[in-house]
Design a protein around this motif. Structure first.
Motif, PDB file in Angstrom:
ATOM      1  N   THR A  11       0.847  -1.189   0.000  1.00  0.00           N
ATOM      2  CA  THR A  11       0.000   0.000   0.000  1.00  0.00           C
ATOM      3  C   THR A  11       0.886   1.243   0.000  1.00  0.00           C
ATOM      4  O   THR A  11       1.729   1.395   0.885  1.00  0.00           O
ATOM      5  N   TYR A 167      -3.942  -7.468  -7.495  1.00  0.00           N
ATOM      6  CA  TYR A 167      -4.694  -6.586  -6.596  1.00  0.00           C
ATOM      7  C   TYR A 167      -6.076  -7.170  -6.313  1.00  0.00           C
ATOM      8  O   TYR A 167      -6.536  -7.188  -5.161  1.00  0.00           O
ATOM      9  N   GLY A 247      -7.047   3.613  -3.183  1.00  0.00           N
ATOM     10  CA  GLY A 247      -7.086   2.251  -3.716  1.00  0.00           C
ATOM     11  C   GLY A 247      -7.939   2.198  -4.962  1.00  0.00           C
ATOM     12  O   GLY A 247      -8.283   3.235  -5.551  1.00  0.00           O
ATOM     13  N   VAL A 267     -10.056  -2.486  -0.531  1.00  0.00           N
ATOM     14  CA  VAL A 267      -9.684  -1.418   0.395  1.00  0.00           C
ATOM     15  C   VAL A 267     -10.437  -1.616   1.716  1.00  0.00           C
ATOM     16  O   VAL A 267     -11.658  -1.824   1.709  1.00  0.00           O
TER      17      VAL A 267
END
Length: 311
Positions: A11, A167, A247, A267
């Motif tokens: 992150t 992701y 995000g 997120v």
């Protein structure tokens, strides 16, 4: 650092969603974004700036702008085998050479950017930028085919898709053995009035905005202004903000009756409470996500082979 980037994603401390794979169409916003991200650097630890591989034409001029803007202590220039078109980026060369949005020593009047974030770029007439103080480390590779641009473009597209898939992998439940398709995951329901909306890379008529957003990859962002909705429709921004991105997500559906976006995102909820803006850029969901979903009967939504190549 070992291994491909998509296998160990982190992150970011600070991130802005630029929304395109190339900055060629809007270099001023690219510089504003870079300056915004760089502003949070406290100089407590070393910082490595990984610049783009665009070093021809305006790309080289933009690189000179970046060196002027960020004032690095060292510049590492990696040459390309059998290509002598690019001069060494010595401090003297950068001092004299005009960039894309800044002027060199021999051209004292700076072009003023229209965006307010770039106030410190403005120079008064007759003022010369001081000689950059950095050390140039020049690396010349001896192995053949170093820096072949065509192959890099193909590979970057594949790696970008792998990064998106990596992701999205955070959406999977750790205690479930099989990979769950996206249409079986429960999305967040977000009221139209809770978030502002902006398409970054092109102009879209307000009547068509929901067609563009549906089934799209979006940046989940936080703008400083409060989102105020005068109508029951979506809140549309007239300009692309330079703001924090927390995000990413997929708008997997739009409920026009209940005025809700259905969004899938990994997120965490404590960060989602800060999100008040959705930015849609020119980044597509990988094809395999749409055509490889299991458990769909009949036609796959949003996928067609019935189209006209001339349109």
């Amino acid at each position: 650092l070992p291994g491909p980037p998509f296998t160990h994603q982190q992150t970011p401390h600070k991130m802005v969603y630029y929304g395109q794979t190339s900055c060629e169409q809007d270099t001023e916003r690219y510089l504003d974004v870079m300056k915004y991200v760089f502003s949070c650097y406290k100089k407590e630890v070393p910082l490595i700036i990984n610049t783009m591989g665009w070093v021809k034409g305006e790309g080289l001029l933009l690189l000179i702008d970046i060196i002027r803007l960020l004032s690095p202590s060292h510049v590492v220039q990696m040459d390309v085998c059998d290509w002598k078109a690019m001069a060494p980026l010595t401090p003297e060369h950068v001092h004299l050479r005009a960039g894309l949005h800044t002027k060199g020593k021999q051209q004292p009047k700076c072009k003023q950017l229209d965006v307010g974030v770039a106030e410190s770029w403005k120079c008064s007439e007759g003022e010369d930028a001081s000689l950059p103080q950095y050390k140039l480390l020049y690396v010349h590779p001896e192995f053949p085919r170093a820096g072949v641009a065509g192959e890099a473009r193909v590979h970057s597209g594949i790696l970008r898709d792998m990064s998106i898939l990596g992701y999205l992998g955070h959406l999977q439940y750790p205690d479930v053995g099989a990979v769950l398709p996206l249409h079986s995951l429960v999305p967040y329901q977000v009221p139209f009035s809770a978030v502002a909306l902006r398409v970054i890379h092109t102009d879209v008529a307000p009547t068509n905005i929901m067609y563009a957003v549906n089934a799209s990859w979006v940046g989940l962002c936080c703008i400083p202004d409060e989102v105020r909705c005068q109508t029951d429709g979506p809140v549309l921004l007239t300009q692309t903000p330079v703001c924090d991105c927390l995000g990413f997500g997929i708008v997997r559906g739009v409920d026009m009756e209940k005025k809700l976006y259905h969004i899938l995102t990994p997120v965490p909820p404590e960060n989602l409470r800060l999100v008040n803006c959705l930015l849609l850029g020119n980044i597509a969901i990988p094809n395999c996500v749409l055509v490889g979903q299991q458990g769909i009967e009949g036609e796959i939504p949003y996928v067609t082979s019935d189209y006209n190549y001339s349109i």
